[in-house]
Design an enzyme around this catalytic site. Sequence first.
Site, short mmCIF file in Angstrom:
data_model
loop_
_atom_site.label_atom_id
_atom_site.label_comp_id
_atom_site.label_asym_id
_atom_site.label_seq_id
_atom_site.Cartn_x
_atom_site.Cartn_y
_atom_site.Cartn_z
NE ARG A 1 -1.62 1.60 3.72
CZ ARG A 1 -1.04 2.76 4.00
NH1 ARG A 1 -1.28 3.82 3.24
NH2 ARG A 1 -0.22 2.87 5.00
CB THR A 2 1.80 3.98 -1.94
OG1 THR A 2 0.95 3.88 -3.08
CG2 THR A 2 3.01 3.10 -2.13
CB SER A 3 -0.49 7.65 1.32
OG SER A 3 -0.22 6.96 2.50
CB THR A 4 -0.11 9.93 -2.88
OG1 THR A 4 1.31 9.78 -2.85
CG2 THR A 4 -0.58 10.62 -1.60
CD GLN B 1 3.53 7.65 -0.77
OE1 GLN B 1 2.59 6.90 -0.62
NE2 GLN B 1 4.09 8.29 0.23
#
Length: 189
Positions: free
Chosen positions: A9-12, A15
């Site tokens: 998972r990445t936030s944006t 990334q």
Amino acid sequence: MAAVIGYARTSTVEQEAGLEAQQRDLAAAGCTRVYAERVSSVATRPQLTEALGYLRDGDVLVVTKLDRLARSVADLLGIIARLEERKVGLRVLSMGGAEVDTRTPTGRLMLTMLGAVAEFERALMLERQREGIAKAKAEGKYQGRVPTAQRQADAVRQLKAEGVRPVDIARRLGIGRASVYRILGAGAA
């Protein structure tokens, strides 16, 4: 045969390289299936929900780092409880240079302790951030972010003048309906 399932998972969207690196590391760790998503840890995480639903007795969930999985110690402990209930192990590939595996008593202890330290560090960071904002405000240097909807105030008023309904204005401009009403109300005052 037990499955080794990865979660990345990445936030944006910015990334993207980080997400690709996680997926590469998870594949190298032997994951036969990887669930990946770009979403904030505080938002609903549909791929995590799907991964947790897929896991069966004896399977292992693998993540590259703890912060990719859980948003707090309470969240971490809840996820671990769900995994243990289903007899699923958790491996974290990078915990300060070491790998942690909850299938061992030492791994469970380390994960809980490191999770607590991570939450403590986050709390300290947020406290420093609040202090910095308060200082900047006192010095008159902090303005805060400009509300996104306010940047489109002219477009909102123009569309309203053309007879477009507020709900349709919100949809067209990608802003909240409440923001449209706020802008229109401010213009009438």
